[in-house]
Design a protein around this motif. Sequence first.
Motif, short mmCIF file in Angstrom:
data_model
loop_
_atom_site.label_atom_id
_atom_site.label_comp_id
_atom_site.label_asym_id
_atom_site.label_seq_id
_atom_site.Cartn_x
_atom_site.Cartn_y
_atom_site.Cartn_z
N GLY A 174 0.80 -1.22 0.00
CA GLY A 174 0.00 0.00 0.00
C GLY A 174 0.83 1.26 0.00
O GLY A 174 0.75 2.08 -0.91
N LEU A 175 1.67 1.42 1.03
CA LEU A 175 2.46 2.65 1.15
C LEU A 175 3.78 2.61 0.37
O LEU A 175 4.41 3.64 0.18
CB LEU A 175 2.76 2.96 2.62
N GLY A 176 4.21 1.42 -0.04
CA GLY A 176 5.43 1.33 -0.83
C GLY A 176 6.72 1.28 -0.02
O GLY A 176 7.79 1.53 -0.55
N LEU A 177 6.62 0.97 1.28
CA LEU A 177 7.83 0.82 2.09
C LEU A 177 8.46 -0.53 1.78
O LEU A 177 7.84 -1.41 1.19
CB LEU A 177 7.49 0.93 3.57
N GLU A 178 9.72 -0.70 2.21
CA GLU A 178 10.38 -1.97 1.97
C GLU A 178 10.48 -2.78 3.26
O GLU A 178 10.65 -2.22 4.34
CB GLU A 178 11.77 -1.75 1.37
N LYS A 179 10.36 -4.11 3.12
CA LYS A 179 10.51 -5.00 4.26
C LYS A 179 12.00 -5.09 4.58
O LYS A 179 12.83 -5.25 3.69
CB LYS A 179 9.98 -6.39 3.88
N ARG A 180 12.34 -4.93 5.87
CA ARG A 180 13.75 -4.93 6.28
C ARG A 180 14.13 -6.18 7.06
O ARG A 180 15.05 -6.88 6.69
CB ARG A 180 14.06 -3.69 7.12
N ILE A 181 13.43 -6.42 8.16
CA ILE A 181 13.77 -7.56 9.04
C ILE A 181 12.50 -8.37 9.28
O ILE A 181 11.42 -7.81 9.51
CB ILE A 181 14.32 -7.08 10.40
N GLY A 215 10.66 -0.01 6.19
CA GLY A 215 11.25 1.32 6.19
C GLY A 215 11.12 1.98 4.84
O GLY A 215 10.88 1.32 3.83
N VAL A 216 11.30 3.28 4.84
CA VAL A 216 11.33 4.05 3.61
C VAL A 216 12.65 3.73 2.92
O VAL A 216 13.70 3.77 3.56
CB VAL A 216 11.22 5.56 3.90
N PRO A 217 12.63 3.40 1.61
CA PRO A 217 13.91 3.15 0.93
C PRO A 217 14.88 4.31 1.13
O PRO A 217 14.49 5.47 1.12
CB PRO A 217 13.49 3.02 -0.55
N GLU A 218 16.13 4.01 1.35
CA GLU A 218 17.21 4.98 1.55
C GLU A 218 17.17 5.66 2.92
O GLU A 218 17.94 6.57 3.17
CB GLU A 218 17.19 6.07 0.46
N SER A 219 16.28 5.26 3.82
CA SER A 219 16.22 5.85 5.16
C SER A 219 16.69 4.82 6.19
O SER A 219 16.30 3.66 6.11
CB SER A 219 14.79 6.28 5.50
#
Length: 188
Positions: free
Chosen positions: A25-32, A45-49
């Motif tokens: 939906g929001l376009g964030l990326e899965k990290r952990i 998280g937001v990509p590049e953040s």
Amino acid sequence: MLTDIMYVTVYVTDQDRALRFYTEGLGLEKRIDFSGPDGRFLTVGVPESPVEILLWSHAAAPGQPGGEGPRAALGPLFLESDDLRKDFEILRQRGVVFEQPEPEDYPFGVRIEAVDPDGNRVSLRQKRKQWPTPPASWPRRSKPTAIGCAPSRTACWAHTPTPRTWSRKPGYASSARTRRPSATWRAG
């Protein structure tokens, strides 16, 4: 010494549903995504953040999230966009639910509130564009002037209307270091 923000926690009742909302939906990326002894540690998280949002499983509780309506409590997240009106259209097409029909202008830029599947508000913001740099032909001032601010009894720094003319308001201490009214100053 503290150096950065690592995680911001958002409590959710279904981590998989929340993961779909925040990534698809929001376009964030899965990290952990780690299952540990205390439960599933899931971050996006937001990509590049470097900041990560921890989607922590928590049973639904009365009063969470707080309030209803347009003036209800702000959500735990504020995400920034460089073109919020464009992003709003993309997110709406992805099925993201918003509290307002359109983004609105406010003193600091543009804003709108999205709502995740658990009712958490996600504040989306676009900062106001900065004022343009004045042309080089405009007069430049290199030195401030003290002007009294009666309510606080402090000196404020501002320039005089005439280019390259600087003066100090009568009755103020002459030392630039003190920045305080002299003994002759009277509250008005």
